[in-house]
Design a protein around this motif. Structure first.
Motif, PDB file in Angstrom:
ATOM      1  N   ALA A 131       7.389  -7.298  -2.022  1.00 53.71           N
ATOM      2  CA  ALA A 131       7.985  -8.108  -3.088  1.00 53.71           C
ATOM      3  C   ALA A 131       7.245  -9.414  -3.338  1.00 53.71           C
ATOM      4  CB  ALA A 131       9.444  -8.408  -2.734  1.00 53.71           C
ATOM      5  N   THR A 132       6.029  -9.543  -2.826  1.00 55.63           N
ATOM      6  CA  THR A 132       5.305 -10.807  -2.941  1.00 55.63           C
ATOM      7  C   THR A 132       4.513 -10.935  -4.235  1.00 55.63           C
ATOM      8  OG1 THR A 132       3.349  -9.930  -1.804  1.00 55.63           O
ATOM      9  CG2 THR A 132       5.084 -10.900  -0.430  1.00 55.63           C
ATOM     10  N   GLY A 133       4.301  -9.832  -4.927  1.00 55.62           N
ATOM     11  CA  GLY A 133       3.488  -9.874  -6.142  1.00 55.62           C
ATOM     12  C   GLY A 133       2.007  -9.703  -5.884  1.00 55.62           C
ATOM     13  N   TYR A 134       1.645  -9.588  -4.622  1.00 56.88           N
ATOM     14  CA  TYR A 134       0.225  -9.385  -4.267  1.00 56.88           C
ATOM     15  C   TYR A 134       0.160  -8.545  -2.999  1.00 56.88           C
ATOM     16  CZ  TYR A 134      -4.671 -10.313  -3.139  1.00 56.88           C
ATOM     17  OH  TYR A 134      -6.009 -10.172  -2.853  1.00 56.88           O
ATOM     18  N   ARG A 135      -0.724  -7.577  -3.011  1.00 58.72           N
ATOM     19  CA  ARG A 135      -0.897  -6.730  -1.827  1.00 58.72           C
ATOM     20  C   ARG A 135      -2.358  -6.337  -1.702  1.00 58.72           C
ATOM     21  NH1 ARG A 135       2.570  -4.368   1.534  1.00 58.72           N
ATOM     22  NH2 ARG A 135       1.866  -2.598   2.760  1.00 58.72           N
ATOM     23  N   GLU A 136      -2.857  -6.446  -0.506  1.00 59.50           N
ATOM     24  CA  GLU A 136      -4.254  -6.114  -0.225  1.00 59.50           C
ATOM     25  C   GLU A 136      -4.310  -5.342   1.083  1.00 59.50           C
ATOM     26  OE1 GLU A 136      -8.328  -8.537   0.944  1.00 59.50           O
ATOM     27  OE2 GLU A 136      -7.016  -9.363  -0.615  1.00 59.50           O
ATOM     28  N   GLY A 137      -5.091  -4.251   1.099  1.00 60.01           N
ATOM     29  CA  GLY A 137      -5.186  -3.462   2.309  1.00 60.01           C
ATOM     30  C   GLY A 137      -6.056  -2.242   2.102  1.00 60.01           C
ATOM     31  N   PHE A 138      -6.090  -1.396   3.131  1.00 59.22           N
ATOM     32  CA  PHE A 138      -6.959  -0.228   3.106  1.00 59.22           C
ATOM     33  C   PHE A 138      -6.135   1.053   3.074  1.00 59.22           C
ATOM     34  CE2 PHE A 138      -9.605  -3.582   4.747  1.00 59.22           C
ATOM     35  CZ  PHE A 138     -10.851  -3.325   4.184  1.00 59.22           C
ATOM     36  N   LEU A 139      -6.579   1.977   2.237  1.00 62.72           N
ATOM     37  CA  LEU A 139      -5.978   3.304   2.132  1.00 62.72           C
ATOM     38  C   LEU A 139      -7.082   4.337   2.226  1.00 62.72           C
ATOM     39  CD1 LEU A 139      -3.564   2.710  -0.905  1.00 62.72           C
ATOM     40  CD2 LEU A 139      -2.921   2.817   1.509  1.00 62.72           C
ATOM     41  N   TRP A 140      -6.734   5.497   2.749  1.00 62.87           N
ATOM     42  CA  TRP A 140      -7.684   6.613   2.753  1.00 62.87           C
ATOM     43  C   TRP A 140      -7.646   7.276   1.379  1.00 62.87           C
ATOM     44  CZ3 TRP A 140     -11.093   7.363   6.590  1.00 62.87           C
ATOM     45  CH2 TRP A 140     -10.823   6.758   7.816  1.00 62.87           C
ATOM     46  N   VAL A 222       4.749   3.672   1.885  1.00 63.41           N
ATOM     47  CA  VAL A 222       5.969   3.455   1.106  1.00 63.41           C
ATOM     48  C   VAL A 222       6.015   2.020   0.587  1.00 63.41           C
ATOM     49  CG1 VAL A 222       8.498   3.441   1.159  1.00 63.41           C
ATOM     50  CG2 VAL A 222       7.236   5.295   2.265  1.00 63.41           C
ATOM     51  N   ASP A 223       5.523   1.069   1.373  1.00 66.48           N
ATOM     52  CA  ASP A 223       5.445  -0.310   0.907  1.00 66.48           C
ATOM     53  C   ASP A 223       4.481  -0.432  -0.276  1.00 66.48           C
ATOM     54  OD1 ASP A 223       7.279  -1.170   2.739  1.00 66.48           O
ATOM     55  OD2 ASP A 223       5.858  -2.257   4.017  1.00 66.48           O
ATOM     56  N   TRP A 224       3.360   0.267  -0.233  1.00 67.60           N
ATOM     57  CA  TRP A 224       2.430   0.273  -1.374  1.00 67.60           C
ATOM     58  C   TRP A 224       3.127   0.841  -2.607  1.00 67.60           C
ATOM     59  CZ3 TRP A 224      -2.022  -1.818  -2.781  1.00 67.60           C
ATOM     60  CH2 TRP A 224      -2.879  -2.332  -1.808  1.00 67.60           C
ATOM     61  N   PHE A 225       3.843   1.926  -2.426  1.00 65.99           N
ATOM     62  CA  PHE A 225       4.553   2.577  -3.522  1.00 65.99           C
ATOM     63  C   PHE A 225       5.561   1.624  -4.165  1.00 65.99           C
ATOM     64  CE2 PHE A 225       8.279   5.372  -4.637  1.00 65.99           C
ATOM     65  CZ  PHE A 225       7.712   5.947  -5.764  1.00 65.99           C
ATOM     66  N   ASN A 226       6.362   0.962  -3.337  1.00 67.09           N
ATOM     67  CA  ASN A 226       7.357   0.046  -3.879  1.00 67.09           C
ATOM     68  C   ASN A 226       6.740  -1.249  -4.395  1.00 67.09           C
ATOM     69  OD1 ASN A 226      10.098   1.231  -3.718  1.00 67.09           O
ATOM     70  ND2 ASN A 226       9.587   1.452  -1.550  1.00 67.09           N
ATOM     71  N   ALA A 227       5.583  -1.627  -3.862  1.00 68.39           N
ATOM     72  CA  ALA A 227       4.870  -2.792  -4.399  1.00 68.39           C
ATOM     73  C   ALA A 227       4.389  -2.512  -5.823  1.00 68.39           C
ATOM     74  CB  ALA A 227       3.690  -3.148  -3.497  1.00 68.39           C
TER      75      ALA A 227
END
Length: 306
Positions: A131-140, A222-227
Motif C-alpha cells: 500500500a506504499t505506492g512504490y514497490r521494487e524487487g526481483f521476480l523470476w 501476492v503482495d506484488w499482485f495487490n500492489a
C-alpha cells in the motif's frame, strides 16, 4: 448414535445454520464441514488444510468425524463467521483481492494468513507492504525466446503510473515500461508450472503482450499482485472522480472468463485443423500457438472476418 452424541450433533448443526456459517469463512464455499475451534469459524476442507499450517493461531476439528464438547459448541455459537468477519476483515482495503474457492492455493493461503496470523485488517491505517505506492524487487521472469526463467528487477510506481522491468540488474534503462492503466494480472500456476505463477497482460502498440513471472515466496507474489491493484485503484480514483470505490473495484485486475485448447482451421479452406490455446478476456477472444506464446490473433466484440 447414542443420545448424548445425537444431542451434540443437533446442537452443532443448529450453530452451522446460523447466518454466515453455512459458507466457508475464508473462500465462501457452501456447506463447510470443518471448523476452527480457536477462531470460532466454519471452513471448508481446503481452507482447513491451510489453517492446520498455522497451529499457533487455529485449531481444526471436523464437524462430522471429530468428537465435540459442549463448551466448544457454545464457543462456536458465541462467535461464528459473521463475528469473525467483523473483527478480522474490518479494514480490508477496497483494492485487496478477496479470493474464493475458485482461486488458487497461494491466494487463499495468503488471505487466511493476512487475516488471522498477521492481523492485517483489524486496525485502521495499518502499514501494508503493498500500500506504499512504490514497490521494487526481483521476480523470476520467463524469457521470450528460450523459455527459461531469469531473475529480473521490477519497479512499480504509483507516482509515474508505470510498471517496468530491467533485462540486467545493473541496467540503467528498463527493458519495458508498462502503463498501469492497461495492465491485467491473474494467477496462472498450472499454465506457468509454478504454484506462485502470475501472468501480467498489457497492451503495446495495440497488441496484447504477456509476462509470466513467479516468486519463491507466496507472500511476495501476492503482495506484488495487490500492489498492482492498489496503484490501479489510485489511478482510477483520479481518472474517474465521480465513481464510487465499489464501481472502481470492478475495473481492477480480472481473471480470464475461459481458457483452453480448441481446434482451429487455417485461413485457407485447404488447411486442416490446428490445435490452438484460446483465451476469453473480458470482450476479447485471443488464440495462441500454446499457452505461453504471444497471441497469434485476437477478436474483440466487433464483428470481424478471418
Amino acid at each position: 448414535m447414542s443420545a448424548g452424541k445425537e444431542r451434540i450433533f443437533r446442537a452443532l448443526k443448529d450453530v452451522v445454520q446460523k447466518p454466515g456459517n453455512a459458507i466457508c469463512a475464508d473462500c465462501q464455499l457452501p456447506e463447510p464441514e470443518w471448523a476452527s475451534t480457536t477462531l470460532g469459524i466454519f471452513i471448508c476442507l481446503k481452507c482447513s488444510g491451510i489453517h492446520r499450517n498455522i497451529p499457533d493461531v487455529s485449531k481444526i476439528k471436523s464437524l462430522l468425524l471429530d468428537p465435540w464438547e459442549d463448551s466448544q459448541i457454545q464457543y462456536m455459537a458465541q462467535h461464528g463467521n459473521e463475528t469473525a468477519k467483523e473483527k478480522y476483515e474490518a479494514f480490508v482495503p477496497m483494492y485487496y483481492y478477496l479470493p474464493t474457492y475458485m482461486d488458487c492455493q497461494v491466494l487463499r493461503e495468503q488471505w487466511i494468513r493476512s487475516k488471522y496470523e498477521r492481523k492485517d485488517f483489524t486496525e485502521a491505517n495499518k502499514p501494508l507492504a503493498y500500500a506504499t505506492g512504490y514497490r521494487e524487487g526481483f521476480l523470476w521472469k520467463r524469457g521470450r525466446d528460450n523459455g527459461q526463467f531469469l531473475n529480473r528487477k521490477f519497479v512499480l510506481s504509483e507516482a509515474d503510473g508505470i510498471l517496468k522491468y530491467f533485462a540486467k540488474n545493473d541496467a540503467k534503462e528498463p527493458k519495458a515500461v508498462i502503463k498501469v492503466d492497461n495492465i491485467n494480472a491473474t494467477f496462472q500456476p498450472t499454465k506457468i508450472g509454478n504454484p506462485n505463477g502470475l501472468q501480467i497482460t498489457y497492451l503495446k502498440d495495440n497488441s496484447t503482450r504477456s509476462i509470466f513471472v513467479y516468486h519463491e515466496e507466496g507472500k511476495e507474489i501476492v503482495d506484488w499482485f495487490n500492489a498492482i491493484r492498489a496503484v490501479q485503484f489510485h489511478y482510477l480514483k483520479v481518472a474517474f472522480p465521480g465513481a464510487s470505490d465499489y464501481e472502481l473495484k470492478h475495473k481492477l485486475t480480472r481473471n480470464f472468463l475461459k481458457e483452453g485448447y480448441m481446434e482451429k482451421t487455417g485461413p485457407k479452406q485447404t488447411e486442416g485443423f490446428k490445435k490452438r490455446w484460446f483465451t476469453l478476456d473480458h470482450r476479447r477472444l485471443m488464440y495462441y500457438k500454446d499457452p505461453l506464446w504471444k497471441p497469434i490473433s485476437s477478436i474483440n466484440d466487433k464483428p470481424q472476418t478471418s
